[in-house]
Design a protein around this motif. Sequence first.
Motif, PDB file in Angstrom:
ATOM      1  N   VAL A  28      36.862  21.461  -2.483  1.00 46.50           N
ATOM      2  CA  VAL A  28      36.384  20.386  -3.356  1.00 46.50           C
ATOM      3  C   VAL A  28      34.883  20.269  -3.124  1.00 46.50           C
ATOM      4  CG1 VAL A  28      36.591  17.958  -3.986  1.00 46.50           C
ATOM      5  CG2 VAL A  28      38.600  19.212  -3.164  1.00 46.50           C
ATOM      6  N   VAL A  29      34.099  20.613  -4.140  1.00 45.61           N
ATOM      7  CA  VAL A  29      32.664  20.842  -3.969  1.00 45.61           C
ATOM      8  C   VAL A  29      31.853  19.653  -4.475  1.00 45.61           C
ATOM      9  CG1 VAL A  29      30.751  22.401  -4.528  1.00 45.61           C
ATOM     10  CG2 VAL A  29      33.061  23.322  -4.216  1.00 45.61           C
ATOM     11  N   THR A  30      30.761  19.352  -3.741  1.00 50.28           N
ATOM     12  CA  THR A  30      29.789  18.335  -4.136  1.00 50.28           C
ATOM     13  C   THR A  30      28.406  18.962  -4.142  1.00 50.28           C
ATOM     14  OG1 THR A  30      31.113  16.541  -3.197  1.00 50.28           O
ATOM     15  CG2 THR A  30      28.767  16.098  -3.560  1.00 50.28           C
ATOM     16  N   ALA A  31      27.653  18.724  -5.200  1.00 53.26           N
ATOM     17  CA  ALA A  31      26.299  19.264  -5.298  1.00 53.26           C
ATOM     18  C   ALA A  31      25.297  18.329  -4.630  1.00 53.26           C
ATOM     19  CB  ALA A  31      25.924  19.471  -6.760  1.00 53.26           C
ATOM     20  N   GLU A  32      24.188  18.915  -4.156  1.00 54.60           N
ATOM     21  CA  GLU A  32      23.073  18.171  -3.556  1.00 54.60           C
ATOM     22  C   GLU A  32      23.530  17.341  -2.361  1.00 54.60           C
ATOM     23  OE1 GLU A  32      20.393  19.119  -4.831  1.00 54.60           O
ATOM     24  OE2 GLU A  32      21.025  19.833  -6.791  1.00 54.60           O
ATOM     25  N   VAL A  83      25.341  13.548   3.324  1.00 55.28           N
ATOM     26  CA  VAL A  83      24.016  12.987   3.081  1.00 55.28           C
ATOM     27  C   VAL A  83      23.326  13.835   2.016  1.00 55.28           C
ATOM     28  CG1 VAL A  83      23.795  12.036   5.407  1.00 55.28           C
ATOM     29  CG2 VAL A  83      22.983  14.352   4.936  1.00 55.28           C
ATOM     30  N   PHE A  84      22.398  13.231   1.296  1.00 56.21           N
ATOM     31  CA  PHE A  84      21.700  13.947   0.230  1.00 56.21           C
ATOM     32  C   PHE A  84      20.877  15.095   0.808  1.00 56.21           C
ATOM     33  CE2 PHE A  84      17.859  14.653  -2.285  1.00 56.21           C
ATOM     34  CZ  PHE A  84      18.417  14.994  -3.505  1.00 56.21           C
ATOM     35  N   PHE A  85      20.975  16.262   0.143  1.00 59.14           N
ATOM     36  CA  PHE A  85      20.158  17.415   0.526  1.00 59.14           C
ATOM     37  C   PHE A  85      19.970  18.266  -0.728  1.00 59.14           C
ATOM     38  CE2 PHE A  85      18.836  21.433   2.138  1.00 59.14           C
ATOM     39  CZ  PHE A  85      18.229  21.194   3.366  1.00 59.14           C
ATOM     40  N   GLU A  86      18.760  18.271  -1.249  1.00 59.16           N
ATOM     41  CA  GLU A  86      18.493  18.986  -2.493  1.00 59.16           C
ATOM     42  C   GLU A  86      18.698  20.490  -2.308  1.00 59.16           C
ATOM     43  OE1 GLU A  86      14.973  19.444  -5.896  1.00 59.16           O
ATOM     44  OE2 GLU A  86      14.651  18.211  -4.101  1.00 59.16           O
TER      45      GLU A  86
END
Length: 587
Positions: A28-32, A83-86
Amino acid sequence: RAALISFSFSAIAGAALAQELIPERRAVVTAEQDLPGGDIASIFDTTIEACERACLTNTRCDAYVYNTRNGSCFAKNGPGEGVFFEGAYSAIVLEGDAAVRARAADRRAELGFLPDWDLQYAYDQAAGLGRQHTTGPWTAEDHLLAAGEAEARGDWAGAAAFTGAALNLTDDAATWDDFARRQLEAGKADPNQSGYFYFQAFQSAMNAYLRAENPALRHTILVTLAEVLEVNGRGRDTVQALRLAQSLQERTDTAALLDDAIGKYGFRVAETQVQSDLARPRICATFSEDLAASGVDYSTYALSYKHQFSDRLHFGLFINTPYGADANYTQGAYNGLNATWDSEQIAGVLRYEVTPAVSIYGGLRYLRSKAEINIPGALLPGTYSARGSTEDFGYIVGAAYEKPEIALRVALTYEGEIEHNFPTTEVGPAIGGTQNTTTDIIMPQSLALDFQTGIAKDTLLFGQIRWSEWSAWEVRPPAYEGLTGDSVTDFDDDVFTYQLGIGRRLNDNWSVFARAGYEKSNGGVSSRLSPTDGYKSFGIGGTYTQDNLKVTAGLEYVKLGDAIDGSGVVFEGSEAVGFGMTVGFRF
């Protein structure tokens, strides 16, 4: 000309492992997003596909992070909160339902009319769904709500995308069915992307059925599958899907769909050829399935209309299906290979009598063709399919000489070639997915000499010699040729056929005839989609005439020549029995 055709062939095939139907684990994938901590392995200069594969095959890995900036992959166990990571993609791993995976084999057995390569496409779709439709931090309920809102405003592609994102979490049969339905509607809404969406919908419908348990839901999914099969040009499989649905749970609306599908794709004539031998008409038919046991009647119809404008000028309109194929291998080296070719032709011909003995004629032919082929992975580096349809024009010219006092008539007819430019949808992993190409196919030119003459009172000798340039015919889709350097199928040689017969009038109402046919065996390599090499035939029939009515019927036996294809598979002992009938009425 063929019914009750049986083939026997020999080939050596290796043993195959049991096919995996549902992925054991999924991502199950999440972008950024990054998942800090929990690293158990690192891979550098790689792809996200390889990163995911490394995690899913490692039983300790329950998450991964892939950095698109430098191609680095980090397999993880028990990482921290996201956590957010571009530029990063993170994924958590979910285990498949063991009970669902166990009963998938039973569902697969019920879908026996679909070859293994179809199910492999479905498996690949499910395995890559997480990367195709990223789920992010939202719940399945959030995505399904968004899908419903997109559907309500007519955004079918968006509705399908949200449904795919929800499926990564639920992986349930009902949502897979909704996924297929929305992809199907997305294809209808966008003709430029219809091939892509229809093929995706086919895979989704199979995934839905593999996961379904109760008969009512399985029935619903099969109805979706049937519609998807039809838009993908697989009418015969549409019939099988609807029959299976009715066997699980009878429904009135599905019964109506089944009746309609049987009318369009069930037992039918895949190829007919009407030959005017000037003494007795002949209808040759190739049936799409074996004839059933006695007690079941099948019939087919060809239409012609003739009109005399004046003493010298005549017109004829002819409707038939001059070309056809329906090959489906269910065992042996070619298991899963299937191909169809359907055609419809309308020809309008004018004949002008130059003198009482000499006439000339000519006209136009309109030809519409539709073709599809599916090749299993055992024959190629990955499965492959292609389909397309088109329509074009050709012409007919000829001349005839006749001497009525001795029942002599000789006619020479030329049919020009028709060049089809098929807009083609080619699909297969080895060609990079889906490619829209153009395939040029020449339908062969032909020259036929028909003759008849009286040889005694009430007795006719008749026959035909025909040449067809089948050596010009080949199916060579561009992406397939780029992959293999070869055509899908072709013929090495032109075809010459010969017929000779005798007709005898018994009285004013009845006449009978007998004839023999021969096509020379050329040897060499035969197409696996037409695995015969020449033939010998013998037929008998009769005509009844009463006032304006004329009925002709005949029975013919054909011994088809043995053949060997390019892979060394031998086709031998093939034979056919055909029945034809024409009914004419003069007014």
